[in-house]
Design an enzyme around this catalytic site. Structure first.
Site, PDB file in Angstrom:
ATOM      1  N   CYS A 172      14.923  22.226  -8.878  1.00 47.00           N
ATOM      2  CA  CYS A 172      15.772  22.443 -10.058  1.00 47.00           C
ATOM      3  C   CYS A 172      15.045  23.302 -11.101  1.00 47.00           C
ATOM      4  O   CYS A 172      15.663  23.793 -12.043  1.00 47.00           O
ATOM      5  CB  CYS A 172      16.232  21.111 -10.655  1.00 47.00           C
ATOM      6  N   ASN A 219       0.832  -1.205   0.000  1.00 47.86           N
ATOM      7  CA  ASN A 219       0.000   0.000   0.000  1.00 47.86           C
ATOM      8  C   ASN A 219       0.867   1.256   0.000  1.00 47.86           C
ATOM      9  O   ASN A 219       1.932   1.277   0.604  1.00 47.86           O
ATOM     10  CB  ASN A 219      -0.922   0.000   1.224  1.00 47.86           C
ATOM     11  N   VAL A 220       0.351   2.291  -0.639  1.00 48.91           N
ATOM     12  CA  VAL A 220       1.103   3.546  -0.734  1.00 48.91           C
ATOM     13  C   VAL A 220       0.455   4.631   0.124  1.00 48.91           C
ATOM     14  O   VAL A 220       0.775   5.804   0.012  1.00 48.91           O
ATOM     15  CB  VAL A 220       1.212   4.010  -2.214  1.00 48.91           C
ATOM     16  N   LEU A 261     -10.731  -7.910   7.986  1.00 46.71           N
ATOM     17  CA  LEU A 261      -9.515  -7.756   8.796  1.00 46.71           C
ATOM     18  C   LEU A 261      -9.709  -6.829   9.987  1.00 46.71           C
ATOM     19  O   LEU A 261      -9.048  -6.985  11.017  1.00 46.71           O
ATOM     20  CB  LEU A 261      -8.370  -7.262   7.911  1.00 46.71           C
ATOM     21  N   SER A 271      -4.242  -9.101   0.712  1.00 45.56           N
ATOM     22  CA  SER A 271      -3.675  -9.024  -0.639  1.00 45.56           C
ATOM     23  C   SER A 271      -4.116 -10.241  -1.425  1.00 45.56           C
ATOM     24  O   SER A 271      -4.071 -11.366  -0.921  1.00 45.56           O
ATOM     25  CB  SER A 271      -2.144  -8.971  -0.601  1.00 45.56           C
ATOM     26  N   SER A 272      -4.557 -10.014  -2.651  1.00 44.00           N
ATOM     27  CA  SER A 272      -4.939 -11.134  -3.506  1.00 44.00           C
ATOM     28  C   SER A 272      -3.699 -11.740  -4.167  1.00 44.00           C
ATOM     29  O   SER A 272      -3.798 -12.719  -4.876  1.00 44.00           O
ATOM     30  CB  SER A 272      -5.934 -10.658  -4.555  1.00 44.00           C
ATOM     31  N   HIS A 305       5.957  -0.362  -2.632  1.00 48.71           N
ATOM     32  CA  HIS A 305       5.607   0.426  -3.822  1.00 48.71           C
ATOM     33  C   HIS A 305       5.705   1.924  -3.590  1.00 48.71           C
ATOM     34  O   HIS A 305       5.140   2.713  -4.351  1.00 48.71           O
ATOM     35  CB  HIS A 305       4.195   0.043  -4.299  1.00 48.71           C
TER      36      HIS A 305
END
Ligand SMILES: [Zn+2]
Length: 295
Positions: free
Chosen positions: A180, A101-102, A262, A219-220, A118
């Protein structure tokens, strides 16, 4: 049912557990899992690294959608499942958390030693100078560049992307690196078509190899990015337990599988193992909705 519950408690209670989590753990925080049972189907192709970096229109569409989707992710709070993982960790039973997960919710729940496989959506990287800046800062700059830009968000994906008609995107202005001055900005997450940095993968492998057990949560295991750790553990004889709503592509490697929400399963597990304090008190008995997955 009781047997599976006892086996899961036995496995986690023995300690040295590494957790591998996915989008299913964050659904109860209001971030839908487009692959899980409660998920919405993804209506557009996920952004690839190649399209993002080569096509300015694709990049504009991405940032416009993500600019709106970010608000959902930024407001999301950890749920009872994340908090229970942190409790199991404080009790010394879970050593490391590897997450696909992010959303940053494990850390927000108080977990340490979290590897964000990730990346994180709340950080932005410049593809030229490599500087990392906060998403909050980018959000402020994008608002300034696009006064009045708003849209109704019908569905957000776990990667912070939303559904938005193309006409809503026309005229959206992206911004470049503020350090930058010209570099292309990208959320510091691994896009489709991009690989997880090798050092991060090696770090995860070594954490899994040191574990007594691997516990997969929500998670699958559809993508190899996460499944490879399950395969490695199984090869080394490290038992794998999978708690997920629905079957996964790792079930054949698992010593046990549990199909359960869960947010109920994990607090009950933490209570049963005496991992206090119980912020989400349960009886420690088999939680409602826990059924062994079909094997
Ligand atoms: Zn830069």
């Amino acid at each position: 049912m009781t047997e599976t519950w006892d086996a899961l408690a036995g496995l986690v209670g023995a300690g040295d557990v590494v957790v591998l989590s996915g989008a299913g753990l964050s659904t109860e925080s209001g971030i839908p899992d487009y692959r899980g049972p409660s998920g919405v189907a993804r209506r557009h192709t996920p952004m690839t690294y190649q399209a993002f970096t080569r096509d300015p229109d694709a990049r504009r569409r991405y940032w416009a959608r993500s600019h709106l989707g970010w608000r959902t992710i930024a407001w999301a709070a950890p749920n009872a499942g994340h908090r229970a993982v942190a409790r199991l960790q404080r009790a010394g039973l879970v050593t490391d958390v590897i997450t696909q997960n992010v959303d940053g919710l494990h850390t927000a729940a108080g977990s340490g030693a979290v590897v964000e496989l990730h990346g994180r959506l709340d950080e932005v990287v410049c593809l030229d100078c490599g500087n990392l800046t906060s998403r909050e800062e980018l959000d402020r700059r994008l608002r300034e560049a696009n006064p009045g830009f708003d849209g109704h968000v019908a569905a957000v994906n776990p990667d912070g992307d939303v559904e938005l008609p193309d006409e809503a995107v026309t005229g959206f202005r992206t911004v470049d690196c503020g350090i930058c001055g010209t570099g292309m900005l990208k959320p510091d997450v691994v896009f489709f078509g991009e690989t997880v940095p090798a050092a991060r993968v090696a770090d995860c492998f070594s954490r899994v190899e040191r574990a007594r057990a691997l516990l997969v949560l929500g998670s699958s295991l559809t993508v190899m990015s996460g499944r490879r750790f399950v395969i490695r553990a199984a090869k080394l004889g490290i038992p794998v337990a999978i708690a997920n709503q629905g079957p996964t592509r790792g079930d054949d490697y698992a010593a046990l599988t549990v199909d359960a929400p869960l947010g109920r399963l994990l607090p009950a597990l933490a209570d049963r193992l005496g991992a206090g304090p119980a912020g989400d008190a349960t009886s420690g008995a088999v939680p409602a909705g826990v059924a062994p997955a079909a094997r």
